[in-house]
Design an enzyme around this catalytic site. Structure first.
Site, short mmCIF file in Angstrom:
data_model
loop_
_atom_site.label_atom_id
_atom_site.label_comp_id
_atom_site.label_asym_id
_atom_site.label_seq_id
_atom_site.Cartn_x
_atom_site.Cartn_y
_atom_site.Cartn_z
N ARG A 1 49.99 36.59 37.16
CA ARG A 1 50.44 38.12 37.79
C ARG A 1 51.04 37.66 39.11
O ARG A 1 50.91 36.87 39.73
CB ARG A 1 49.06 38.92 38.26
CG ARG A 1 48.27 39.53 37.00
CD ARG A 1 46.87 39.98 37.40
NE ARG A 1 46.16 40.19 36.18
CZ ARG A 1 44.70 40.47 36.46
NH1 ARG A 1 44.20 41.00 37.62
NH2 ARG A 1 44.10 40.43 35.41
N HIS B 1 34.60 39.97 26.12
CA HIS B 1 34.31 41.23 25.68
C HIS B 1 33.23 41.41 24.67
O HIS B 1 33.35 40.64 23.51
CB HIS B 1 35.77 41.62 25.43
CG HIS B 1 36.85 41.52 26.52
ND1 HIS B 1 37.47 40.43 26.54
CD2 HIS B 1 37.22 42.20 27.68
CE1 HIS B 1 38.30 40.64 27.87
NE2 HIS B 1 37.97 41.80 28.44
N LYS C 1 31.35 50.79 36.22
CA LYS C 1 31.37 49.66 36.11
C LYS C 1 30.19 49.15 37.37
O LYS C 1 29.90 50.06 38.20
CB LYS C 1 32.63 48.93 36.63
CG LYS C 1 33.31 49.25 37.76
CD LYS C 1 34.57 48.70 38.17
CE LYS C 1 35.20 49.11 39.45
NZ LYS C 1 36.21 48.21 39.94
N HIS D 1 33.46 44.72 29.27
CA HIS D 1 34.23 43.61 29.68
C HIS D 1 33.41 42.87 30.93
O HIS D 1 32.63 43.75 31.59
CB HIS D 1 35.51 44.05 30.82
CG HIS D 1 36.46 45.03 30.01
ND1 HIS D 1 37.84 44.54 29.90
CD2 HIS D 1 36.17 46.10 29.47
CE1 HIS D 1 38.52 45.45 29.06
NE2 HIS D 1 37.68 46.56 29.13
#
Length: 650
Positions: free
Chosen positions: A370, A392, A476, A522
């Site tokens: 990134r 995953h 999450k 995830h």
């Protein structure tokens, strides 16, 4: 006189009646004068307000002091305004960007025009801040129209504030004034400048306006303040300790990693010792994952741009990715992989699945790329290429809770083995007032949120719940860890995702012989290997647990006469995968011991005439000194016991 009453609900559940228009300060005063003196702000219906702001309807109110995160937020926000007031007094004509509170302290971005500002100027501004603080000026909030706001800053000649105002809606704009300084701000602030008793401006840096490299470089001044001088003194001592533990400094001293401008900014090069450390961590996780039923996979470092368009990452992260790579085929473009999950979706999809096949757990140490702006790069904690311990889990809806608990257990196993005992689990849920920000059916969200809450309760985790902090595709759980000197890091995350299975049209055949959509979890207990190693270095101050240390032993012969016996000892340990080196230098044993201590080698094994005769070694432990003598067999047993204790956290 206004006799209309409103209900104020306090954190303990008690309800009190007050006149409409009551302030949080008045609520505090009705409880005790001591509390009122310490209140810095208040959380009203979940939003932080000035304690002087009127409450006109029934509300839940939490009074915030220095001991609350919200209290510190208001304190440091107010301190940023005090810094700006001092700067304007010392440097007339200065123009202001933004000045927010941060996790520890605050900063203000300023444009001094032709005036210079460096580290030597910090003391001058500090002194002015303390002078202004002693005036005890109130922070006064005022609603202004957009026209008024633009007029004020146009007269003042501040283009940065004008640009900010242009992006605001009329009717939502507020000014705050203290003393002779007025700023565009939504608040909140402490009652007056007098509560700010101790000030330290820490450093000066450059920052592009609004984080855009195409904009002007502004001067960013960082600072921190406290309500007591003693607390500032303790914080500065902590900063000194943090400097000693800086992973960039220790990484260089311990030969763990390096950077090269020719290779590229933000692209770490792992040196042999650092590679051993990293591989130890990876092997530790691989063993734990195999035991937990994960299947290892490997995916390429690049992927077709369309893969990330499908996943939504191109839309969300396209600007933060490296530019697409063209091929000789017209219209064909590839990206350096910004995420591993789209690749794993395609692996899942590569062959049909039955409900009996689920859960499918795919794990990969996948390197992603990134683009971070050069000014934001920082050692291993902010890089442009990093490896995630990514996995995953594709499961049926009825399996989500059990799978979530298993991931929690894995994260806690990692923390225990590495000595992270002080942590809080943050449950991030949807904003119930703004559901349009999220995708997926309400029943899926409600079920997933309930199961995360139940899973954390079953495991007895200390949790905080944050509304509106969920990912757009699902709730999450993030683990907030405090290191050895009390700094907070986000390590380990578990996310529930209904989005990617939908985007990639993932299916399994249910017991009803019909297609169903799996749920995706995830998880990354380490997060990124680079950042985790950085945190670990600073947590341990470079003194890694024995099982993880790149060099576990230094074999130190007293003289060259004992080189053969030193080699015999070294070889016997190497067979048992106990790593180290022999110091063959023609130096006195005291120098060899000191150098091994500085290199933070856990154990020094000294061999001389007596040790050779008795087929033993004399043992020194780093930082502790002599432990006596042992024969090689007992020494190997001792090391294995120590390693088992380290990994089990006992």
């Amino acid at each position: 006189m206004n006799n209309e009453q409103i209900q104020i609900t306090l954190p303990d559940g008690s309800v009190r009646m007050y006149d409409k228009g009551v302030t949080s300060h008045e609520v505090a005063l009705s409880i005790s004068e001591g509390l009122a003196r310490n209140v810095l702000a208040a959380e009203v219906n979940g939003e932080i307000w000035d304690s002087s702001r009127s409450i006109d309807s029934n509300a839940t109110v939490k009074l915030l002091t220095w001991n609350d995160e919200g209290g510190k937020y208001a304190f440091w926000h107010s301190s940023a305004h005090l810094l700006a007031e001092a700067l304007e007094a010392v440097y007339p004509g200065v123009k202001f960007g933004i000045g927010p509170p941060i996790e520890n302290g605050f900063y203000y971005d300023i444009d001094l025009g032709d005036q210079s500002f460096g580290e030597e100027d910090l003391l001058k501004v500090e002194s002015k801040m303390l002078e202004l603080a002693r005036e005890k000026n109130e922070y006064i909030r005022k609603d202004v129209s957009k026209a008024e706001a633009l007029s004020y800053f146009t007269k003042k000649g501040d283009p940065y504030k004008i640009e900010l105002i242009d992006g605001l809606e009329d009717g939502s704009i507020t000014f705050y004034t203290q003393g002779n300084f007025t700023d565009l701000c939504r608040g909140p602030h402490v009652p007056n400048t007098g509560v700010i008793k101790a000030v330290k401006l820490l450093n000066v840096a450059g920052a592009y306006w609004r984080g855009n490299e195409k904009n002007k470089m502004l001067t960013r001044i960082y600072g921190i303040t406290f309500p007591k001088q003693k607390e500032l003194t303790e914080y500065l001592e902590l900063l000194e300790e943090a400097k000693k533990r800086d992973h960039r400094k220790l990484g260089k001293e311990l030969d763990l990693f390096t950077f090269s401008e020719k290779v590229g900014m933000g692209l770490p090069l792992w040196l042999p010792k650092g590679t051993v450390l990293r591989e130890r961590l990876e092997n530790f996780m691989r063993k734990a994952q195999v035991k937990a039923g994960y299947s290892p996979v490997i995916t390429p470092h690049i992927g077709n741009k369309e893969l990330y368009v499908t996943s939504g990452h191109w839309e969300k992260y396209g600007e933060d990715s490296f530019k697409a790579i063209g091929t000789p085929n017209e219209g064909e473009e590839y990206l350096l992989k910004p995420m591993n999950c789209p690749h794993h979706c395609e692996i899942y999809k590569s062959r049909p699945k039955s409900y009996k096949d689920l859960p499918v757990r795919l794990a990969e140490f996948g390197t992603v790329y990134r683009y971070e702006q050069s000014g934001e790069l920082h050692g291993l904690t902010r890089v442009r290429g990093f490896t995630q311990d990514d996995a995953h889990i594709f499961c049926r809806p009825d399996q989500v809770k059990d799978e979530f608990i298993k991931v929690i257990d894995l994260v806690l196993y990692v923390f225990k083995a590495l000595g992270f005992s002080n942590y809080t689990a943050q449950i991030s849920l949807r904003d119930p007032e703004n559901k349009q920000k999220y995708i997926g059916a309400d029943e899926n969200w409600e079920r997933a949120e309930r199961e995360i809450q139940e899973a954390t309760a079953e495991r007895g985790l200390v949790t905080v719940t944050e509304l509106g902090e969920a990912a757009f595709y699902g709730p999450k759980l993030d683990f907030m860890v405090k290191d050895a000197i009390g700094r907070k890091w986000q390590l380990g995350t578990i996310q529930v995702d209904y989005n990617l299975p939908e985007r990639f049209q993932l299916e399994y055949t249910g017991s009803d012989n019909k297609p169903h959509r799996p749920v995706m979890i995830h998880r990354a207990p380490f997060g990124s290997m680079e950042r985790f190693v950085a945190v670990l270095i600073e947590h341990c101050a470079g003194k890694f647990p024995l099982w993880l240390s790149p060099e576990q032993v230094a074999v130190l012969p007293i003289s060259e006469k004992y080189a053969d016996y030193a080699q015999q000892v070294f070889d016997a340990l190497a067979v048992e995968d106990i790593r180290g080196f022999i110091d063959h230098r023609d130096e006195k044993i005291g120098r060899k011991i000191r150098d091994a201590e500085v290199s933070k080698v856990p154990f020094m094994l000294i061999v001389g005439e007596k040790e050779q005769e008795n087929q033993e070694v004399s043992i020194r432990k780093q930082g502790e000194g002599d432990l006596g003598s042992m024969n090689i067999t007992d020494l190997i047993g001792y090391f294995k016991t120590q390693i088992d204790k380290d990994i089990s956290g006992k």
